[in-house]
Design an enzyme around this catalytic site. Sequence first.
Site, short mmCIF file in Angstrom:
data_model
loop_
_atom_site.label_atom_id
_atom_site.label_comp_id
_atom_site.label_asym_id
_atom_site.label_seq_id
_atom_site.Cartn_x
_atom_site.Cartn_y
_atom_site.Cartn_z
N ARG A 27 -7.12 -8.50 8.94
CA ARG A 27 -5.88 -9.25 9.19
C ARG A 27 -6.12 -10.76 9.09
O ARG A 27 -5.29 -11.48 8.53
CB ARG A 27 -5.28 -8.90 10.56
CG ARG A 27 -4.71 -7.50 10.62
CD ARG A 27 -4.29 -7.14 12.01
NE ARG A 27 -5.45 -7.23 12.90
CZ ARG A 27 -5.37 -7.44 14.21
NH1 ARG A 27 -4.21 -7.58 14.80
NH2 ARG A 27 -6.45 -7.49 14.94
N ASN A 45 -1.99 -4.32 12.05
CA ASN A 45 -2.62 -3.00 12.01
C ASN A 45 -1.55 -1.95 12.29
O ASN A 45 -0.59 -2.22 13.01
CB ASN A 45 -3.71 -2.89 13.09
CG ASN A 45 -4.95 -3.67 12.74
OD1 ASN A 45 -5.19 -4.02 11.59
ND2 ASN A 45 -5.76 -3.95 13.75
#
Length: 103
Positions: A27, A45
């Site tokens: 990320r 996520n």
Amino acid sequence: MIENGGHRLAMVQHFLVRGRVQGVGFRWFVHREASELELKGWVRNTEDGDVEVVVAGAPESLAELRASLHRGPRGSRVDKVIEHPLAESEAESLNAFKIEGAW
């Protein structure tokens, strides 16, 4: 960008990245890449172990991000990137690129 009655609209894409993409800084990697490309949107996520990205911007910048998603950061393994275009109107709700909540 797409010209529409004098308004410049961003292309909007949804990506789902599968593989070893959680717990490896994926990320943060996407956030850095998207921010450098001045894209709007978010990354997060999923409960299934994937990484989901919604992003808006110029076609050339989206192509660069797409290549980065396939590559991933060191320590990751990208098995598959599933991509879907979204309506241009989706771009209106997107702001500076951000990381959304962790699971």
